[in-house]
Design an enzyme around this catalytic site. Structure first.
Site, short mmCIF file in Angstrom:
data_model
loop_
_atom_site.label_atom_id
_atom_site.label_comp_id
_atom_site.label_asym_id
_atom_site.label_seq_id
_atom_site.Cartn_x
_atom_site.Cartn_y
_atom_site.Cartn_z
N ARG A 1 22.67 -2.50 1.68
CA ARG A 1 23.03 -1.14 2.15
C ARG A 1 23.24 -1.10 3.68
O ARG A 1 23.37 -0.04 4.26
CB ARG A 1 21.96 -0.13 1.72
CG ARG A 1 21.93 0.09 0.22
CD ARG A 1 20.60 0.61 -0.27
NE ARG A 1 20.63 0.91 -1.71
CZ ARG A 1 20.52 -0.01 -2.66
NH1 ARG A 1 20.38 -1.32 -2.33
NH2 ARG A 1 20.58 0.32 -3.94
N HIS B 1 1.24 3.15 2.40
CA HIS B 1 1.73 3.46 3.75
C HIS B 1 3.21 3.84 3.73
O HIS B 1 3.65 4.75 4.44
CB HIS B 1 1.50 2.24 4.65
CG HIS B 1 1.57 2.55 6.09
ND1 HIS B 1 2.38 1.86 6.95
CD2 HIS B 1 0.95 3.49 6.84
CE1 HIS B 1 2.25 2.35 8.16
NE2 HIS B 1 1.40 3.34 8.13
N THR C 1 0.83 -1.22 0.00
CA THR C 1 0.00 0.00 0.00
C THR C 1 0.86 1.26 0.00
O THR C 1 2.09 1.20 0.02
CB THR C 1 -0.90 0.02 1.26
OG1 THR C 1 -0.08 0.31 2.39
CG2 THR C 1 -1.63 -1.30 1.43
N1 LIG Z 1 6.30 -0.73 7.70
C1 LIG Z 1 7.34 -0.15 8.39
C2 LIG Z 1 7.12 0.62 9.54
N2 LIG Z 1 5.86 0.81 10.02
C3 LIG Z 1 5.61 1.29 11.37
C4 LIG Z 1 5.70 2.82 11.49
O1 LIG Z 1 7.05 3.28 11.41
C5 LIG Z 1 5.11 3.28 12.83
O2 LIG Z 1 5.83 2.67 13.88
C6 LIG Z 1 3.64 2.93 12.93
O3 LIG Z 1 2.95 3.48 11.82
C7 LIG Z 1 3.02 3.46 14.23
O4 LIG Z 1 3.17 4.86 14.32
N3 LIG Z 1 8.17 1.21 10.16
C8 LIG Z 1 9.46 1.04 9.70
O5 LIG Z 1 10.40 1.57 10.30
N4 LIG Z 1 9.67 0.28 8.59
C9 LIG Z 1 8.66 -0.31 7.91
O6 LIG Z 1 8.91 -1.00 6.88
C1 LIG Z 2 6.19 0.73 4.99
C2 LIG Z 2 5.04 0.00 5.54
O1 LIG Z 2 4.34 0.43 6.44
C3 LIG Z 2 4.70 -1.25 4.83
O2 LIG Z 2 5.73 -2.19 5.06
C4 LIG Z 2 3.39 -1.82 5.34
O3 LIG Z 2 3.05 -2.84 4.42
P1 LIG Z 2 1.68 -2.73 3.60
O4 LIG Z 2 1.78 -1.46 2.76
O5 LIG Z 2 1.65 -3.98 2.74
O6 LIG Z 2 0.56 -2.66 4.62
#
Ligand SMILES: Nc1c(NC[C@H](O)[C@H](O)[C@H](O)CO)[nH]c(=O)[nH]c1=O
Ligand SMILES: CC(=O)[C@@H](O)COP(=O)(O)O
Length: 161
Positions: free
Chosen positions: A136, A97, A95
């Protein structure tokens, strides 16, 4: 220049100041822990190699990269902290996100450095895949944590007194 054309651990640190008296805060996101722990190891060891002392490196863990901004602010507001390094890894999912976290994290970390007038370094990987991340974080493209630590030292070396 893409990272694939420049090793993240090849840092030009000519002309840096003696940083043995500087205190560094490192904020580490726990999401993608295998990657962020490798970033932390790189940053910690690079700071030592560049002259920082173990006693002057303080770590704070936060849940995810979205929380790096607030963690950086809590560190940067402290008068005893000279520079902050933020370390995270946001991996593209299904997504949008990913986009929101990356944008909030990049802008937020930038704003903290400007607000407290001290280096707050963006050591956050934003790869499409776990492999790109590992490449990386000590892999074939070097370690983003090394780069982030060198950046903090270089910024302290050029900061106006
Ligand atoms: N999907 C990833 C996240 N998601 C969590 C967010 O950073 C955050 O903690 C949440 O939305 C609550 O506020 N975080 C990462 O560091 N890396 C990811 O891939
Ligand atoms: C960066 C994110 O929050 C992501 O990894 C979450 O995965 P999704 O977009 O499939 O819900």
């Amino acid at each position: 220049m893409a990272t694939s054309l420049k090793n993240l651990s090849d840092t030009n640190v000519k002309g840096i100041k003696d940083v043995s008296g500087f205190k560094f805060g490192i904020v580490v996101a726990e999401w993608n822990e295998e990657v962020t722990e490798a970033l932390y190891s790189g940053a910690f060891e690079t700071l030592l190699q560049l002259g920082a002392t173990r006693e002057n490196i303080e770590r704070m863990n936060v849940p995810g990269s979205f929380e790096l901004t607030l963690g950086a602010q809590w560190m940067a507001k402290r008068e005893d902290i000279d520079a902050v390094i933020t370390l995270g890894c946001v991996i593209q999912g299904e997504t949008r996100h990913f986009d929101f976290i990356c944008q909030a994290c990049a802008q937020g970390i930038t704003d903290v450095g400007l607000k407290y007038d001290k280096p707050v370094v963006f050591g956050v990987l934003t790869p499409d895949t776990q492999k790109q991340a590992m490449d990386r974080a000590g892999g074939k493209h070097g370690n983003k944590g090394d780069e982030a630590a060198a950046t903090a030292v270089k910024m302290l070396s050029v900061k106006p007194v």
